[in-house]
Design a protein around this motif. Structure first.
Motif, PDB file in Angstrom:
ATOM      1  N   PRO A 147       3.425  13.837  30.980  1.00  0.00           N
ATOM      2  CA  PRO A 147       2.526  13.013  30.143  1.00  0.00           C
ATOM      3  C   PRO A 147       3.077  11.632  29.812  1.00  0.00           C
ATOM      4  O   PRO A 147       2.319  10.681  29.683  1.00  0.00           O
ATOM      5  CB  PRO A 147       2.349  13.843  28.869  1.00  0.00           C
ATOM      6  N   LEU A 150       7.375   7.780  33.436  1.00  0.00           N
ATOM      7  CA  LEU A 150       8.091   6.516  33.606  1.00  0.00           C
ATOM      8  C   LEU A 150       7.416   5.660  34.682  1.00  0.00           C
ATOM      9  O   LEU A 150       7.238   4.449  34.518  1.00  0.00           O
ATOM     10  CB  LEU A 150       9.528   6.835  34.020  1.00  0.00           C
ATOM     11  N   THR A 165       2.108  19.734  20.349  1.00  0.00           N
ATOM     12  CA  THR A 165       1.980  21.178  20.175  1.00  0.00           C
ATOM     13  C   THR A 165       3.245  21.788  19.581  1.00  0.00           C
ATOM     14  O   THR A 165       4.326  21.191  19.634  1.00  0.00           O
ATOM     15  CB  THR A 165       1.731  21.879  21.527  1.00  0.00           C
ATOM     16  N   PHE A 195      -2.152  33.888  23.116  1.00  0.00           N
ATOM     17  CA  PHE A 195      -2.313  34.330  24.498  1.00  0.00           C
ATOM     18  C   PHE A 195      -1.377  35.514  24.741  1.00  0.00           C
ATOM     19  O   PHE A 195      -0.168  35.404  24.511  1.00  0.00           O
ATOM     20  CB  PHE A 195      -1.959  33.191  25.481  1.00  0.00           C
TER      21      PHE A 195
END
Ligand SMILES: Cc1cc2nc3c(=O)[nH]c(=O)nc-3n(C[C@H](O)[C@H](O)[C@H](O)COP(=O)(O)OP(=O)(O)OC[C@H]3O[C@@H](n4cnc5c(N)ncnc54)[C@H](O)[C@@H]3O)c2cc1C
Length: 362
Positions: A147, A150, A165, A195
């Protein structure tokens, strides 16, 4: 410093990077992957759910599957479970999954250089320097570095919208074949999840990055509630987290200099802005990026335009739908339970809004 030359240099050995490496190496290119982590896939930063369809791309998926998922249950603002009867997928061992993809890349002839971080990029010459002082060059660079890429930043493609998160592993008292989703106005721009992995569960919470201060208490409160309900154990068996890009797709290819820079996976903003799911998109986009890079080096000039078009075809409809719901919800100061529900994939309105908007657009 001795330079090591490759045709295709891939930064990041996650699912996008190793999928790109396998495909490019299989096409005959000399490929290197540079990965910051000492061991591919470790530590795991993932809730570990993949859709069943991914098995069509990865026939060995069963080998790294911990249990199947058949249903989804959505709990809106602390209410009762609302069931989505058909929601097929697998809970995987993400560490084993990433290792398996890396092994496949190596088998195809790609070289993996782990335990070094790319710290500097010289686009003009396709050169990167690593934290170990090495220098690598590539005729094509692929940014599969997640995410906060670079290579994305170096070419003006930054994932500005992120979800942060926090996730714990806890004992799961009764087996279940559903993924549980918790929607709440207290989770801006995100949701919480439980989950199941047989006797363990990944219990996590994501919120838009600006609200990350809510994560600790939000997850603690949900954990306490589920302990009180007898669903999970009190003891925290593991802890992880990480960022998810939720602002939509970046252009895949940039010609900032003579050396093209291709992005794939999270670096390219391909995670779903509503669900945060990005594993399948990383595998698919990585494979396509690797194939396009190899074809471009062999003289197929249109390879990158074709890539851009293919990625748009595969991902834009679902990303646009998810983005619209996400932005709508974030724009509501205090979303009502039914507004939260309508913005989630378990609700028919989530899918209908797209059809309505398309009809409106003519
Ligand atoms: C808590 C959490 C839960 C998630 N749950 C799910 C889920 O259940 N299902 C799902 O589909 N998706 C999930 N996702 C999203 C999913 O993990 C990502 O979409 C996926 O990992 C993207 O793959 P990638 O290869 O693009 O990036 P990554 O898996 O992030 O891989 C990037 C790699 O690049 C390396 N790297 C970064 N910078 C450098 C550098 N400068 N030099 C060298 N190496 C570098 C990193 O070490 C990393 O190994 C979750 C994400 C988080 C944070």
């Amino acid at each position: 410093v001795r330079e090591q030359h490759f045709d295709i240099l891939i930064i990041g050995g996650g699912p996008a990077g190793t999928s790109a490496a396998a495909r490019a190496a299989a096409a005959g290119a000399r490929v290197a992957v540079i990965e910051a982590r000492r061991e591919i896939g470790q530590p795991v930063q993932c809730a570990e759910f993949v859709p069943a369809l991914l098995a069509e791309t990865l026939p060995w998926l069963g080998e790294v599957t911990v249990q199947p998922i058949r249903r989804m249950r959505t709990f809106v603002a602390g209410g009762a479970a609302e069931e989505t009867a058909s929601f097929p997928g697998f809970m995987i061992d993400r560490g084993a999954f990433d290792a398996r993809l890396a092994a496949e890349a190596a088998r195809c002839g790609a070289r993996l250089f782990c335990g070094r971080r790319v710290v500097a990029v010289e686009l003009e010459r396709g050169r990167v320097a690593t934290s170990r002082g090495e220098v690598f060059t590539g005729r094509v660079l692929i940014g599969a570095d997640g995410p906060r890429s670079l290579l994305g930043a170096a070419t003006g493609r930054v994932n500005r919208d992120l979800v942060e998160t926090r996730q714990i592993a806890v004992a799961l008292h009764a087996p279940q074949d559903a993924t549980d989703i918790f929607l709440d106005a207290a989770y801006p721009g995100g949701y919480a999840w439980l989950f199941p992995k047989r006797r363990i569960a990944n219990l996590g919470l994501g919120v838009e990055a600006g609200s990350r201060a809510l994560l600790r208490e939000g997850l603690r409160a949900l954990h306490a509630r589920l302990v009180a309900e007898g669903v999970v154990g009190d003891e925290v068996l593991g802890f992880t987290g990480g960022a998810i890009p939720v602002g939509g797709r970046q252009e895949a290819v940039a010609f900032a200099a003579a050396v093209p820079v291709v992005l794939a996976g999270d670096a390219a903003g391909l995670a779903n802005p509503t669900t945060g799911a990005g594993i399948a998109a990383a595998v698919l986009s990585g494979g396509l990026a690797g194939e396009a890079a190899a074809a471009w080096l062999e003289g197929r000039g249109a390879a990158f335009e074709d890539l851009e078009e293919e990625l748009g075809f595969l991902f834009d409809p679902s990303l646009a739908r998810a983005l619209r719901h996400r932005r709508h919800l974030l724009g509501l100061p205090d979303p009502l339970p039914d507004q939260l529900r309508a913005g989630w994939i378990g609700d028919p309105r989530y899918w209908q809004a797209q059809a309505a908007a398309m009809a409106e657009a003519g």
